[in-house]
Motif scaffolding. Structure first.
Motif, PDB file in Angstrom:
ATOM      1  N   THR A  49       7.173   3.035  -7.798  1.00 53.89           N
ATOM      2  CA  THR A  49       8.047   2.340  -6.916  1.00 53.89           C
ATOM      3  C   THR A  49       7.787   2.488  -5.650  1.00 53.89           C
ATOM      4  N   LEU A  50       6.775   2.777  -4.927  1.00 55.70           N
ATOM      5  CA  LEU A  50       6.373   2.502  -3.755  1.00 55.70           C
ATOM      6  C   LEU A  50       6.459   1.387  -3.266  1.00 55.70           C
ATOM      7  N   GLY A  51       7.375   1.287  -2.163  1.00 54.08           N
ATOM      8  CA  GLY A  51       7.390   0.045  -1.367  1.00 54.08           C
ATOM      9  C   GLY A  51       8.802  -0.367  -1.726  1.00 54.08           C
ATOM     10  N   ALA A  52       9.430  -0.104  -2.723  1.00 53.11           N
ATOM     11  CA  ALA A  52      10.727  -0.358  -3.314  1.00 53.11           C
ATOM     12  C   ALA A  52      11.101  -1.831  -3.221  1.00 53.11           C
ATOM     13  N   SER A  53      10.330  -2.733  -3.658  1.00 52.00           N
ATOM     14  CA  SER A  53      10.261  -4.174  -4.051  1.00 52.00           C
ATOM     15  C   SER A  53      11.136  -4.383  -5.319  1.00 52.00           C
ATOM     16  N   SER A  54      11.882  -5.413  -5.422  1.00 49.06           N
ATOM     17  CA  SER A  54      12.834  -5.864  -6.485  1.00 49.06           C
ATOM     18  C   SER A  54      12.025  -5.542  -7.741  1.00 49.06           C
ATOM     19  N   SER A  55      10.857  -6.253  -7.904  1.00 54.30           N
ATOM     20  CA  SER A  55       9.971  -6.116  -8.964  1.00 54.30           C
ATOM     21  C   SER A  55       9.512  -4.653  -9.439  1.00 54.30           C
ATOM     22  N   ARG A  56       9.251  -3.830  -8.390  1.00 56.24           N
ATOM     23  CA  ARG A  56       8.843  -2.466  -8.534  1.00 56.24           C
ATOM     24  C   ARG A  56       9.819  -1.509  -9.259  1.00 56.24           C
ATOM     25  N   GLU A 103       0.731  -1.306   0.087  1.00 56.45           N
ATOM     26  CA  GLU A 103       0.168   0.125   0.069  1.00 56.45           C
ATOM     27  C   GLU A 103       0.900   1.125  -0.083  1.00 56.45           C
ATOM     28  N   PRO A 104       0.402   2.602  -0.484  1.00 50.48           N
ATOM     29  CA  PRO A 104       0.903   3.630  -0.595  1.00 50.48           C
ATOM     30  C   PRO A 104       1.674   4.081   0.985  1.00 50.48           C
ATOM     31  N   ILE A 105       2.856   4.496   0.745  1.00 47.85           N
ATOM     32  CA  ILE A 105       3.311   5.301   2.204  1.00 47.85           C
ATOM     33  C   ILE A 105       2.908   6.644   2.374  1.00 47.85           C
ATOM     34  N   SER A 106       3.380   7.344   3.301  1.00 46.92           N
ATOM     35  CA  SER A 106       2.881   8.837   3.449  1.00 46.92           C
ATOM     36  C   SER A 106       3.118   9.697   2.305  1.00 46.92           C
ATOM     37  N   TYR A 143       6.945   8.257 -11.489  1.00 50.19           N
ATOM     38  CA  TYR A 143       7.992   7.449 -11.035  1.00 50.19           C
ATOM     39  C   TYR A 143       8.108   7.019  -9.774  1.00 50.19           C
ATOM     40  N   VAL A 144       7.690   8.186  -8.817  1.00 52.10           N
ATOM     41  CA  VAL A 144       7.577   7.927  -7.302  1.00 52.10           C
ATOM     42  C   VAL A 144       6.579   6.843  -7.179  1.00 52.10           C
ATOM     43  N   LEU A 145       5.268   6.930  -7.712  1.00 56.16           N
ATOM     44  CA  LEU A 145       4.275   6.448  -7.452  1.00 56.16           C
ATOM     45  C   LEU A 145       4.642   4.738  -7.860  1.00 56.16           C
ATOM     46  N   TYR A 188       2.324  -1.891 -15.032  1.00 59.60           N
ATOM     47  CA  TYR A 188       1.136  -1.924 -14.605  1.00 59.60           C
ATOM     48  C   TYR A 188       1.074  -3.201 -13.346  1.00 59.60           C
ATOM     49  N   PRO A 189       1.437  -4.323 -13.697  1.00 58.62           N
ATOM     50  CA  PRO A 189       1.196  -5.482 -12.584  1.00 58.62           C
ATOM     51  C   PRO A 189       2.176  -5.193 -11.402  1.00 58.62           C
ATOM     52  N   THR A 190       3.044  -4.411 -11.440  1.00 57.27           N
ATOM     53  CA  THR A 190       4.089  -4.482 -10.253  1.00 57.27           C
ATOM     54  C   THR A 190       3.777  -3.231  -9.170  1.00 57.27           C
ATOM     55  N   ALA A 191       2.947  -2.405  -9.854  1.00 52.79           N
ATOM     56  CA  ALA A 191       2.606  -1.187  -8.980  1.00 52.79           C
ATOM     57  C   ALA A 191       1.673  -1.433  -7.913  1.00 52.79           C
ATOM     58  N   PRO A 192       1.395  -0.549  -6.781  1.00 56.72           N
ATOM     59  CA  PRO A 192       0.311  -0.608  -5.997  1.00 56.72           C
ATOM     60  C   PRO A 192      -1.214  -0.461  -6.561  1.00 56.72           C
ATOM     61  N   SER A 193      -1.953  -1.199  -6.198  1.00 57.64           N
ATOM     62  CA  SER A 193      -3.396  -1.225  -6.743  1.00 57.64           C
ATOM     63  C   SER A 193      -3.964   0.081  -7.092  1.00 57.64           C
TER      64      SER A 193
END
Length: 305
Positions: free
Chosen positions: A158-165, A114-117, A154-156, A242-247
């Motif tokens: 990669t939110l969460g900074a997982s490897s896939s994102r 989920e998105p952070i602050s 770009y910021v949105l 699309y698939p890797t980003a937050p919903s």
């Protein structure tokens, strides 16, 4: 206040209000509930403003605002016509609905899924960039609008900074940086050819430019916008993003971002290059895009069954 003054006062709000909301939300980074409340209020208000503009522009015609009192082509011109205000209304509806859904689902700070602050300030900057691109009366400020929304995206993404994102974000950044460079090159070519980047002035002066030069300039612009609109065959970046980003981000990307590129194609085609020399290319790209979309939809239906 007269109707004319009301229209001129409303036109800049889709740009000013998101910028101010982003600044306030950034100051409230430690208060996520307050962030969400102010963002939802801002988006609801902007949806009302955009709806009012649709009625007023339809009833009273196209209006322009010269920012800072500087006349075109030197100053920044905001143009509100039927297409621009309709696109702004749709974008505000999408952004409001996604934010409402996110709040209803319970946005949690720091959860990888989920998105952070930082989400709310970036989300509002994305809104600002989209509105700027729709209202821009010249190519350069359309470019600025694109860059604002792309930096926010770009910021949105990669939110969460997982490897896939992160991997998808790097691909997205590289492709869109390349398209932005092509866009900037096209702006330089337009200015060299006609001495202005204002849409109204370009449309008048392009009539004196040789047909081959005019077609070449439009082709460069078309490549830049086709990448951003994910038009075949320049859409390879889309499936990875699309698939890797937050919903919530995927919903905004799918429902809004590529449509800004489509709007730019429509705007430049209808206002600057009305001779239709590359219409066949556009139609083939659209047909292939629709075939791919129908194939993907059919595949998803079969997978569900």
């Amino acid at each position: 206040m007269t109707t004319e003054q009301l229209i001129l006062a409303l036109i800049p709000l889709p740009i000013i209000v998101p910028a101010a909301t982003a600044a306030i939300a950034l100051l409230l980074a430690r208060f996520p509930k307050a962030q969400q409340a102010i963002a939802l209020f801002s988006l609801g208000s902007l949806l009302g403003v955009a709806s009012a503009l649709v009625y007023l522009i339809y009833a009273h015609g196209i209006h322009t605002v010269q920012v800072g009192g500087w006349d075109a082509p030197i100053g920044i011109t905001l143009v509100a016509d039927n297409l621009a205000v309709l696109m702004i209304t749709v974008s505000q509806l999408v952004l409001f609905a996604v934010m409402w859904f996110g709040i209803g689902q319970g946005i949690s700070d720091g959860d990888e899924d989920e998105p952070i602050s930082v989400f709310v300030p970036t989300y509002m900057l994305l809104n600002m960039g989209v509105s700027m691109a729709f209202l821009a009366g010249d190519l350069f400020n359309m470019y600025v609008g694109f860059e604002v929304l792309l930096v926010a995206s770009y910021v949105l993404l990669t939110l969460g900074a997982s490897s896939s994102r992160t991997r998808a974000g790097v691909s997205y950044v590289m492709v869109n940086m390349l398209s932005s460079m092509v866009f900037l090159l096209a702006i330089g070519l337009v200015y060299q050819a006609v001495g202005t980047v204002n849409f109204a002035h370009i449309s008048l002066r392009m009539e004196d430019i040789p047909d081959g030069t005019r077609t070449a300039i439009f082709a460069v612009l078309l490549v830049a916008f086709a990448v951003k609109a994910a038009v075949f065959p320049l859409s390879a970046w889309l499936p990875d993003s699309y698939p890797t980003a937050p919903s919530m981000v995927t919903a905004v990307f799918a429902g809004l971002l590529t449509k800004v590129g489509v709007y730019a194609i429509i705007r430049t085609r209808s206002v600057v290059f009305p001779d239709g020399r590359l219409d066949d290319v556009l139609m083939w790209g659209l047909r292939v895009k629709m075939c791919v979309w129908l194939g993907v939809s059919r595949g998803l239906d079969l997978a569900v069954l």
